[in-house]
Design a protein around this motif. Structure first.
Motif, PDB file in Angstrom:
ATOM      1  N   HIS A  42      16.103 -59.144  43.145  1.00 58.32           N
ATOM      2  CA  HIS A  42      15.632 -57.754  43.162  1.00 58.32           C
ATOM      3  C   HIS A  42      16.228 -57.106  44.410  1.00 58.32           C
ATOM      4  O   HIS A  42      15.544 -56.879  45.400  1.00 58.32           O
ATOM      5  N   TYR A  43      17.521 -56.824  44.333  1.00 58.19           N
ATOM      6  CA  TYR A  43      18.273 -56.485  45.536  1.00 58.19           C
ATOM      7  C   TYR A  43      17.905 -55.126  46.118  1.00 58.19           C
ATOM      8  O   TYR A  43      17.848 -54.970  47.339  1.00 58.19           O
ATOM      9  N   GLN A  44      17.646 -54.144  45.276  1.00 56.62           N
ATOM     10  CA  GLN A  44      17.269 -52.831  45.810  1.00 56.62           C
ATOM     11  C   GLN A  44      15.908 -52.905  46.493  1.00 56.62           C
ATOM     12  O   GLN A  44      15.709 -52.334  47.574  1.00 56.62           O
ATOM     13  N   GLN A  45      14.978 -53.633  45.891  1.00 57.77           N
ATOM     14  CA  GLN A  45      13.677 -53.816  46.508  1.00 57.77           C
ATOM     15  C   GLN A  45      13.822 -54.535  47.848  1.00 57.77           C
ATOM     16  O   GLN A  45      13.182 -54.166  48.847  1.00 57.77           O
ATOM     17  N   ALA A  46      14.677 -55.550  47.881  1.00 59.71           N
ATOM     18  CA  ALA A  46      14.894 -56.290  49.125  1.00 59.71           C
ATOM     19  C   ALA A  46      15.468 -55.384  50.205  1.00 59.71           C
ATOM     20  O   ALA A  46      15.005 -55.402  51.358  1.00 59.71           O
ATOM     21  N   GLU A  47      16.451 -54.569  49.841  1.00 60.59           N
ATOM     22  CA  GLU A  47      17.038 -53.663  50.822  1.00 60.59           C
ATOM     23  C   GLU A  47      15.982 -52.708  51.381  1.00 60.59           C
ATOM     24  O   GLU A  47      15.932 -52.464  52.605  1.00 60.59           O
ATOM     25  N   ASP A  48      15.151 -52.177  50.517  1.00 60.63           N
ATOM     26  CA  ASP A  48      14.110 -51.244  50.966  1.00 60.63           C
ATOM     27  C   ASP A  48      13.137 -51.924  51.928  1.00 60.63           C
ATOM     28  O   ASP A  48      12.717 -51.334  52.929  1.00 60.63           O
ATOM     29  N   LEU A  49      12.776 -53.164  51.632  1.00 54.36           N
ATOM     30  CA  LEU A  49      11.837 -53.886  52.489  1.00 54.36           C
ATOM     31  C   LEU A  49      12.455 -54.218  53.847  1.00 54.36           C
ATOM     32  O   LEU A  49      11.800 -54.079  54.890  1.00 54.36           O
ATOM     33  N   PHE A  50      13.704 -54.645  53.839  1.00 52.31           N
ATOM     34  CA  PHE A  50      14.382 -54.929  55.105  1.00 52.31           C
ATOM     35  C   PHE A  50      14.535 -53.649  55.935  1.00 52.31           C
ATOM     36  O   PHE A  50      14.340 -53.647  57.151  1.00 52.31           O
ATOM     37  N   ALA A  51      14.897 -52.554  55.266  1.00 53.85           N
ATOM     38  CA  ALA A  51      15.076 -51.278  55.968  1.00 53.85           C
ATOM     39  C   ALA A  51      13.754 -50.794  56.573  1.00 53.85           C
ATOM     40  O   ALA A  51      13.734 -50.264  57.694  1.00 53.85           O
ATOM     41  N   ALA A  52      12.655 -50.971  55.846  1.00 54.29           N
ATOM     42  CA  ALA A  52      11.342 -50.553  56.357  1.00 54.29           C
ATOM     43  C   ALA A  52      10.980 -51.364  57.596  1.00 54.29           C
ATOM     44  O   ALA A  52      10.452 -50.825  58.583  1.00 54.29           O
ATOM     45  N   TYR A  53      11.256 -52.656  57.570  1.00 54.74           N
ATOM     46  CA  TYR A  53      10.959 -53.509  58.728  1.00 54.74           C
ATOM     47  C   TYR A  53      11.822 -53.103  59.924  1.00 54.74           C
ATOM     48  O   TYR A  53      11.357 -53.099  61.067  1.00 54.74           O
ATOM     49  N   LEU A  54      13.074 -52.725  59.642  1.00 62.94           N
ATOM     50  CA  LEU A  54      14.003 -52.360  60.710  1.00 62.94           C
ATOM     51  C   LEU A  54      13.545 -51.084  61.430  1.00 62.94           C
ATOM     52  O   LEU A  54      13.807 -50.913  62.631  1.00 62.94           O
ATOM     53  N   LYS A  55      12.858 -50.210  60.716  1.00 62.24           N
ATOM     54  CA  LYS A  55      12.373 -48.974  61.343  1.00 62.24           C
ATOM     55  C   LYS A  55      11.356 -49.264  62.441  1.00 62.24           C
ATOM     56  O   LYS A  55      11.299 -48.553  63.447  1.00 62.24           O
ATOM     57  N   THR A  56      10.558 -50.280  62.243  1.00 69.29           N
ATOM     58  CA  THR A  56       9.548 -50.624  63.244  1.00 69.29           C
ATOM     59  C   THR A  56      10.015 -51.732  64.191  1.00 69.29           C
ATOM     60  O   THR A  56       9.342 -52.025  65.181  1.00 69.29           O
ATOM     61  N   HIS A  57      11.142 -52.352  63.861  1.00 72.73           N
ATOM     62  CA  HIS A  57      11.713 -53.410  64.704  1.00 72.73           C
ATOM     63  C   HIS A  57      13.217 -53.135  64.857  1.00 72.73           C
ATOM     64  O   HIS A  57      14.046 -53.886  64.328  1.00 72.73           O
ATOM     65  N   PRO A  58      13.594 -52.070  65.552  1.00 71.71           N
ATOM     66  CA  PRO A  58      15.008 -51.683  65.675  1.00 71.71           C
ATOM     67  C   PRO A  58      15.862 -52.830  66.233  1.00 71.71           C
ATOM     68  O   PRO A  58      15.471 -53.514  67.177  1.00 71.71           O
ATOM     69  N   GLY A  59      17.015 -53.031  65.600  1.00 68.02           N
ATOM     70  CA  GLY A  59      17.943 -54.052  66.061  1.00 68.02           C
ATOM     71  C   GLY A  59      17.609 -55.466  65.636  1.00 68.02           C
ATOM     72  O   GLY A  59      18.328 -56.405  66.013  1.00 68.02           O
ATOM     73  N   ASN A  60      16.555 -55.653  64.858  1.00 69.79           N
ATOM     74  CA  ASN A  60      16.201 -57.006  64.418  1.00 69.79           C
ATOM     75  C   ASN A  60      17.335 -57.586  63.580  1.00 69.79           C
ATOM     76  O   ASN A  60      17.714 -57.027  62.539  1.00 69.79           O
ATOM     77  N   ILE A  61      17.877 -58.713  64.029  1.00 68.82           N
ATOM     78  CA  ILE A  61      19.087 -59.254  63.416  1.00 68.82           C
ATOM     79  C   ILE A  61      18.827 -59.792  62.010  1.00 68.82           C
ATOM     80  O   ILE A  61      19.688 -59.718  61.124  1.00 68.82           O
ATOM     81  N   ASP A  62      17.625 -60.327  61.770  1.00 69.16           N
ATOM     82  CA  ASP A  62      17.309 -60.842  60.432  1.00 69.16           C
ATOM     83  C   ASP A  62      17.249 -59.711  59.404  1.00 69.16           C
ATOM     84  O   ASP A  62      17.715 -59.861  58.270  1.00 69.16           O
ATOM     85  N   ALA A  63      16.690 -58.578  59.814  1.00 66.99           N
ATOM     86  CA  ALA A  63      16.620 -57.431  58.909  1.00 66.99           C
ATOM     87  C   ALA A  63      18.010 -56.845  58.672  1.00 66.99           C
ATOM     88  O   ALA A  63      18.342 -56.457  57.541  1.00 66.99           O
ATOM     89  N   GLU A  64      18.819 -56.788  59.727  1.00 66.06           N
ATOM     90  CA  GLU A  64      20.185 -56.277  59.581  1.00 66.06           C
ATOM     91  C   GLU A  64      20.974 -57.163  58.601  1.00 66.06           C
ATOM     92  O   GLU A  64      21.672 -56.659  57.711  1.00 66.06           O
ATOM     93  N   GLU A  65      20.859 -58.475  58.778  1.00 64.52           N
ATOM     94  CA  GLU A  65      21.544 -59.405  57.875  1.00 64.52           C
ATOM     95  C   GLU A  65      21.010 -59.270  56.459  1.00 64.52           C
ATOM     96  O   GLU A  65      21.767 -59.287  55.484  1.00 64.52           O
ATOM     97  N   GLY A  66      19.692 -59.112  56.334  1.00 63.22           N
ATOM     98  CA  GLY A  66      19.078 -58.995  55.014  1.00 63.22           C
ATOM     99  C   GLY A  66      19.570 -57.775  54.253  1.00 63.22           C
ATOM    100  O   GLY A  66      19.779 -57.836  53.037  1.00 63.22           O
ATOM    101  N   ILE A  67      19.759 -56.671  54.957  1.00 62.42           N
ATOM    102  CA  ILE A  67      20.295 -55.472  54.301  1.00 62.42           C
ATOM    103  C   ILE A  67      21.710 -55.752  53.785  1.00 62.42           C
ATOM    104  O   ILE A  67      22.073 -55.358  52.671  1.00 62.42           O
ATOM    105  N   GLY A  68      22.500 -56.446  54.600  1.00 61.26           N
ATOM    106  CA  GLY A  68      23.841 -56.811  54.141  1.00 61.26           C
ATOM    107  C   GLY A  68      23.799 -57.688  52.907  1.00 61.26           C
ATOM    108  O   GLY A  68      24.572 -57.490  51.960  1.00 61.26           O
ATOM    109  N   ASP A  69      22.880 -58.664  52.884  1.00 62.61           N
ATOM    110  CA  ASP A  69      22.752 -59.534  51.715  1.00 62.61           C
ATOM    111  C   ASP A  69      22.359 -58.742  50.468  1.00 62.61           C
ATOM    112  O   ASP A  69      22.859 -59.002  49.369  1.00 62.61           O
ATOM    113  N   ALA A  70      21.460 -57.792  50.651  1.00 61.00           N
ATOM    114  CA  ALA A  70      21.040 -56.963  49.510  1.00 61.00           C
ATOM    115  C   ALA A  70      22.206 -56.126  48.988  1.00 61.00           C
ATOM    116  O   ALA A  70      22.400 -56.001  47.774  1.00 61.00           O
TER     117      ALA A  70
END
Length: 257
Positions: A42-70
């Motif tokens: 569910h790649y679009q859902q995953a991207e949205d979830l990673f992006a939401a986390y990144l808003k509250t955790h700027p620069g988080n490398i796991d979220a940045e990588e997760g968006i790329g994976d999505a």
């Protein structure tokens, strides 16, 4: 619905890379739903979830990588490339992102960048960098010929009795390998093919001297043979890929039974 030639690599590579990521380091609990969405494709859902986390955790490398994976899962290869470049700029030794860049550059047909990223991973393995193993295999490419889908796996250390460097694997509808082609030591492959002996992918590695001659060999459930020999050392991946595609295009189109 038929799979686009470049789309299969995203799903197969992501499955392997998600497992690798989970094994390498713990995932923040808040990101578990995002990773579960990736696993479920569910790649679009995953991207949205990673992006939401990144808003509250700027620069988080796991979220940045997760968006790329999505984005890779969504086949948005150029966007995925930019995302992974952001990750490796922040953490140059984030090997998972470098591996993903190899896949992205293959999908985009950017072979210089493809080789450059592979060189980064090779250098890391040669110097014993933490977080990456010489015994790993990497999915690096995929392509279709006559409607048959091939996934390419590279072994940094030649493996098995035939000392394999690359396996080009074609899967049947049941998900099992239907046939495969290997770039391997010509001498070792000849020695391995003894009567009443099965050929296996990824057997236990053994210590061997430098391989001086290579062969591109095909294996099916019923036959095996040599497509091309390389007596002067290891050829480039691009050369092997072109030689295999030429052979596949020239042979009769497989028929469904």
């Amino acid at each position: 619905m038929k799979l686009h030639p470049r789309h299969g690599i995203a799903a197969i590579a992501l499955s392997a890379l998600i497992a690798t990521c989970a094994a390498q380091r713990p995932i923040p609990s808040e990101l578990l739903p995002a990773h579960k969405a990736l696993e479920d494709k569910h790649y679009q859902q995953a991207e949205d979830l990673f992006a939401a986390y990144l808003k509250t955790h700027p620069g988080n490398i796991d979220a940045e990588e997760g968006i790329g994976d999505a984005k890779l899962g969504l086949h948005q290869y150029e966007a995925a490339e930019l995302q992974y470049r952001t990750v490796v700029a922040a953490q140059p030794e984030f090997w998972l992102a470098h591996k993903n860049l190899v896949i992205v550059e293959a999908a985009l047909g950017r072979w210089e960048e493809f080789d450059r990223e592979r060189a980064v991973l090779r250098g890391a393995r040669e110097r014993g960098a933490p977080g990456i193993s010489t015994r790993e295999s990497d999915v690096i490419d995929a392509f279709n010929v006559h409607g048959q889908h091939w996934i390419v796996r590279e072994y940094y250390e030649p493996v098995g009795r035939s000392l394999t460097r690359y396996n080009f694997e074609s899967f049947g509808p049941d998900g099992r390998v239907r046939e495969y082609v290997s770039l391997e030591s010509a001498d070792a492959a000849r020695s391995a093919l003894t009567p009443n002996t099965d050929v296996h992918i990824g057997a236990t590695p053994r210590t061997e001297p430098v391989i001086k001659d290579f062969a591109l060999n095909f294996y099916t459930g019923k036959s095996h043979g040599t497509i091309k020999q390389y007596p002067h050392g290891e050829p480039s991946y691009e050369q092997v890929r072109a030689d295999l595609r030429h052979w596949l295009l020239a042979r009769p189109t497989p028929t469904s039974k």
